[in-house]
Motif scaffolding. Sequence first.
Motif, PDB file in Angstrom:
ATOM      1  N   MET A 147       0.845  -1.200   0.000  1.00  0.00           N
ATOM      2  CA  MET A 147       0.000   0.000   0.000  1.00  0.00           C
ATOM      3  C   MET A 147       0.882   1.252   0.000  1.00  0.00           C
ATOM      4  SD  MET A 147      -2.986   1.040   2.700  1.00  0.00           S
ATOM      5  CE  MET A 147      -3.922   2.536   2.484  1.00  0.00           C
ATOM      6  N   LEU A 148       0.517   2.232  -0.839  1.00  0.00           N
ATOM      7  CA  LEU A 148       1.304   3.456  -0.950  1.00  0.00           C
ATOM      8  C   LEU A 148       1.103   4.344   0.269  1.00  0.00           C
ATOM      9  CD1 LEU A 148       0.682   4.359  -4.703  1.00  0.00           C
ATOM     10  CD2 LEU A 148       2.585   3.093  -3.707  1.00  0.00           C
ATOM     11  N   GLN A 149       2.183   4.966   0.704  1.00  0.00           N
ATOM     12  CA  GLN A 149       2.107   5.861   1.850  1.00  0.00           C
ATOM     13  C   GLN A 149       1.624   7.246   1.420  1.00  0.00           C
ATOM     14  OE1 GLN A 149       5.290   6.019   4.726  1.00  0.00           O
ATOM     15  NE2 GLN A 149       6.240   4.168   3.871  1.00  0.00           N
ATOM     16  N   ASP A 150       0.887   7.906   2.306  1.00  0.00           N
ATOM     17  CA  ASP A 150       0.482   9.290   2.076  1.00  0.00           C
ATOM     18  C   ASP A 150       1.723  10.175   2.233  1.00  0.00           C
ATOM     19  OD1 ASP A 150      -0.502  11.844   2.088  1.00  0.00           O
ATOM     20  OD2 ASP A 150      -2.229  11.382   3.357  1.00  0.00           O
ATOM     21  N   PHE A 151       1.994  11.012   1.218  1.00  0.00           N
ATOM     22  CA  PHE A 151       3.216  11.827   1.261  1.00  0.00           C
ATOM     23  C   PHE A 151       3.253  12.747   2.483  1.00  0.00           C
ATOM     24  CE2 PHE A 151       0.348  14.857  -0.774  1.00  0.00           C
ATOM     25  CZ  PHE A 151       0.712  16.058  -0.191  1.00  0.00           C
ATOM     26  N   SER A 152       2.069  13.150   2.978  1.00  0.00           N
ATOM     27  CA  SER A 152       2.028  14.110   4.084  1.00  0.00           C
ATOM     28  C   SER A 152       2.593  13.541   5.383  1.00  0.00           C
ATOM     29  CB  SER A 152       0.591  14.596   4.308  1.00  0.00           C
ATOM     30  OG  SER A 152      -0.253  13.513   4.651  1.00  0.00           O
ATOM     31  N   ASN A 153       2.740  12.211   5.439  1.00  0.00           N
ATOM     32  CA  ASN A 153       3.310  11.587   6.634  1.00  0.00           C
ATOM     33  C   ASN A 153       4.821  11.388   6.521  1.00  0.00           C
ATOM     34  OD1 ASN A 153       0.739  11.314   7.834  1.00  0.00           O
ATOM     35  ND2 ASN A 153       0.359   9.432   6.669  1.00  0.00           N
ATOM     36  N   LEU A 154       5.380  11.821   5.409  1.00  0.00           N
ATOM     37  CA  LEU A 154       6.810  11.619   5.160  1.00  0.00           C
ATOM     38  C   LEU A 154       7.624  12.820   5.646  1.00  0.00           C
ATOM     39  CD1 LEU A 154       6.562  10.230   1.501  1.00  0.00           C
ATOM     40  CD2 LEU A 154       6.905   8.908   3.606  1.00  0.00           C
ATOM     41  N   PRO A 155       8.913  12.637   5.876  1.00  0.00           N
ATOM     42  CA  PRO A 155       9.770  13.776   6.238  1.00  0.00           C
ATOM     43  C   PRO A 155       9.877  14.748   5.057  1.00  0.00           C
ATOM     44  CG  PRO A 155      11.093  11.819   5.817  1.00  0.00           C
ATOM     45  CD  PRO A 155       9.659  11.364   5.825  1.00  0.00           C
ATOM     46  N   TYR A 156      10.145  16.027   5.365  1.00  0.00           N
ATOM     47  CA  TYR A 156      10.234  17.016   4.287  1.00  0.00           C
ATOM     48  C   TYR A 156      11.149  18.170   4.692  1.00  0.00           C
ATOM     49  CZ  TYR A 156       7.153  20.180   6.875  1.00  0.00           C
ATOM     50  OH  TYR A 156       6.625  21.029   7.824  1.00  0.00           O
ATOM     51  N   LEU A 157      11.554  18.923   3.686  1.00  0.00           N
ATOM     52  CA  LEU A 157      12.281  20.181   3.853  1.00  0.00           C
ATOM     53  C   LEU A 157      11.709  21.191   2.870  1.00  0.00           C
ATOM     54  CD1 LEU A 157      16.023  19.021   4.061  1.00  0.00           C
ATOM     55  CD2 LEU A 157      14.727  20.116   5.894  1.00  0.00           C
ATOM     56  N   ASN A 158      11.847  22.462   3.193  1.00  0.00           N
ATOM     57  CA  ASN A 158      11.463  23.488   2.232  1.00  0.00           C
ATOM     58  C   ASN A 158      12.450  23.491   1.068  1.00  0.00           C
ATOM     59  OD1 ASN A 158       9.299  24.356   3.822  1.00  0.00           O
ATOM     60  ND2 ASN A 158      10.600  25.777   4.969  1.00  0.00           N
ATOM     61  N   LEU A 159      11.980  23.908  -0.092  1.00  0.00           N
ATOM     62  CA  LEU A 159      12.819  23.887  -1.291  1.00  0.00           C
ATOM     63  C   LEU A 159      14.122  24.657  -1.088  1.00  0.00           C
ATOM     64  CD1 LEU A 159      13.086  23.101  -4.310  1.00  0.00           C
ATOM     65  CD2 LEU A 159      11.952  25.262  -4.868  1.00  0.00           C
ATOM     66  N   ILE A 160      14.048  25.775  -0.391  1.00  0.00           N
ATOM     67  CA  ILE A 160      15.251  26.596  -0.211  1.00  0.00           C
ATOM     68  C   ILE A 160      16.300  25.897   0.653  1.00  0.00           C
ATOM     69  CG2 ILE A 160      14.036  28.782  -0.533  1.00  0.00           C
ATOM     70  CD1 ILE A 160      14.008  29.111   2.499  1.00  0.00           C
ATOM     71  N   ASP A 161      15.889  24.830   1.353  1.00  0.00           N
ATOM     72  CA  ASP A 161      16.827  24.079   2.201  1.00  0.00           C
ATOM     73  C   ASP A 161      17.266  22.775   1.544  1.00  0.00           C
ATOM     74  OD1 ASP A 161      16.676  25.963   4.301  1.00  0.00           O
ATOM     75  OD2 ASP A 161      14.790  25.083   4.993  1.00  0.00           O
ATOM     76  N   LYS A 162      17.188  22.716   0.224  1.00  0.00           N
ATOM     77  CA  LYS A 162      17.473  21.459  -0.493  1.00  0.00           C
ATOM     78  C   LYS A 162      18.884  20.940  -0.253  1.00  0.00           C
ATOM     79  CE  LYS A 162      18.646  23.829  -4.841  1.00  0.00           C
ATOM     80  NZ  LYS A 162      18.589  25.181  -4.258  1.00  0.00           N
ATOM     81  N   GLN A 163      19.819  21.831   0.093  1.00  0.00           N
ATOM     82  CA  GLN A 163      21.191  21.380   0.356  1.00  0.00           C
ATOM     83  C   GLN A 163      21.287  20.539   1.629  1.00  0.00           C
ATOM     84  OE1 GLN A 163      20.148  24.481   0.519  1.00  0.00           O
ATOM     85  NE2 GLN A 163      20.703  25.322   2.523  1.00  0.00           N
ATOM     86  N   LYS A 164      20.209  20.520   2.428  1.00  0.00           N
ATOM     87  CA  LYS A 164      20.195  19.730   3.667  1.00  0.00           C
ATOM     88  C   LYS A 164      19.543  18.360   3.477  1.00  0.00           C
ATOM     89  CE  LYS A 164      19.844  23.914   6.535  1.00  0.00           C
ATOM     90  NZ  LYS A 164      19.013  24.636   7.541  1.00  0.00           N
ATOM     91  N   LEU A 165      19.138  18.052   2.266  1.00  0.00           N
ATOM     92  CA  LEU A 165      18.501  16.755   2.006  1.00  0.00           C
ATOM     93  C   LEU A 165      19.468  15.608   2.314  1.00  0.00           C
ATOM     94  CD1 LEU A 165      16.721  17.613  -1.373  1.00  0.00           C
ATOM     95  CD2 LEU A 165      15.563  16.986   0.761  1.00  0.00           C
ATOM     96  N   PRO A 166      18.953  14.465   2.712  1.00  0.00           N
ATOM     97  CA  PRO A 166      19.831  13.323   3.016  1.00  0.00           C
ATOM     98  C   PRO A 166      20.449  12.740   1.743  1.00  0.00           C
ATOM     99  CG  PRO A 166      17.528  12.680   3.150  1.00  0.00           C
ATOM    100  CD  PRO A 166      17.537  14.170   2.976  1.00  0.00           C
ATOM    101  N   GLU A 167      21.518  12.006   1.931  1.00  0.00           N
ATOM    102  CA  GLU A 167      22.233  11.432   0.787  1.00  0.00           C
ATOM    103  C   GLU A 167      21.951   9.937   0.677  1.00  0.00           C
ATOM    104  OE1 GLU A 167      26.210  13.469  -0.222  1.00  0.00           O
ATOM    105  OE2 GLU A 167      26.189  13.478   1.967  1.00  0.00           O
ATOM    106  N   TYR A 168      20.710   9.596   0.443  1.00  0.00           N
ATOM    107  CA  TYR A 168      20.383   8.188   0.185  1.00  0.00           C
ATOM    108  C   TYR A 168      19.321   8.098  -0.899  1.00  0.00           C
ATOM    109  CZ  TYR A 168      16.957   9.299   3.938  1.00  0.00           C
ATOM    110  OH  TYR A 168      16.006   9.883   4.732  1.00  0.00           O
ATOM    111  N   SER A 169      19.068   6.883  -1.356  1.00  0.00           N
ATOM    112  CA  SER A 169      18.107   6.680  -2.440  1.00  0.00           C
ATOM    113  C   SER A 169      16.689   6.890  -1.916  1.00  0.00           C
ATOM    114  CB  SER A 169      18.256   5.280  -3.030  1.00  0.00           C
ATOM    115  OG  SER A 169      18.085   4.290  -2.028  1.00  0.00           O
ATOM    116  N   ALA A 170      15.858   7.508  -2.757  1.00  0.00           N
ATOM    117  CA  ALA A 170      14.506   7.838  -2.295  1.00  0.00           C
ATOM    118  C   ALA A 170      13.606   8.208  -3.469  1.00  0.00           C
ATOM    119  CB  ALA A 170      14.564   8.998  -1.304  1.00  0.00           C
ATOM    120  N   ILE A 171      12.313   8.116  -3.226  1.00  0.00           N
ATOM    121  CA  ILE A 171      11.293   8.728  -4.077  1.00  0.00           C
ATOM    122  C   ILE A 171      10.989  10.091  -3.456  1.00  0.00           C
ATOM    123  CG2 ILE A 171       8.933   8.566  -4.947  1.00  0.00           C
ATOM    124  CD1 ILE A 171      10.765   6.457  -6.097  1.00  0.00           C
TER     125      ILE A 171
END
Length: 312
Positions: A1-25
């Motif tokens: 079953m697909l997860q609702d995106f709203s329950n996933l971790p997130y960052l604002n676009l301007i903070d994209k340099q803080k995104l984790p370094e692993y594989s993801a959708i």
Amino acid sequence: MLQDFSNLPYLNLIDKQKLPEYSAIYFAVASGQVLYIGQAVNLRNRWQNHHRLPQLEAINRRCQVKLFWLNCLQNELNELERQYIQFYCPTLNQTKVPQKNLSPSFQMLTLSLKKLNERVLVFGICPASEKLPLKTLVIGYLANYTETRLATTLVRKSLQAVNRKPNSLFRWIEYDRLRNGARWLTRCNGIETRLIPWFQERIMHNPSMYSVMEEKRFGVWSSIPLDEYEKMRQDVKAMSFTERLELARNSEIGWKLFPLECGSQLRVVSGVKILCLTSEQLEILVDKHPYIQEQHPGICAIDEDPVPKLLF
């Protein structure tokens, strides 16, 4: 079953340099709407130069864009991406990436010369040499010694405005800045153009033109009523460059004040009609100022447009 995106971790676009370094959708979301879904082997690296980034940054100026992500194994990426795109039907996944229409360098050089036209004078063109690897067009921007700083500032602002034009790779480079003025260069269609300061009265300098108009209206030795003098000043300020040039050429004082402009000829350079030195003028100038030939070996007056019109 697909997860609702709203329950996933997130960052604002301007903070994209803080995104984790692993594989993801990942999910690009604004105002609760999923705009784009993609996959990444390294999430942070993927967003350093994402092909949808300009679009999302434009949207982010109107409403905040957030990046959600779902950590998963690399061998799961393709299938999960397909399922999530099918489920959410994101807007940007169904549209082509906009292609930037780059402005041709020739057009940007033309724009530059139009901005500077009434302030500059083409000295000539130099063949490619050991000192100048490209065929080089030499243009002087005129200023008397009292307005050198102002003239340099105005030229700099004009060129910076051209450099800020979107969708263009064309750039003016300030390669030298001295007390007696700055120097710029640019390259376009195999031609290098250099812009250098030249200290001389110029036709568009109002106080200099007052003397020319004064001679025409009142003679050399006449005393001028104050109201007439003020009217003359206003008339001079309203004159176009062409009108001033014609007036100066028909005046003895004009030839003394503006010898280069009065004796030069209008030629087409990068599609713009601009004053250019004649061969006779250039020869006299080089004899008087040998450093011109030293810095620009083989310089000669132009007869036709030296800039090839290649629209790319």
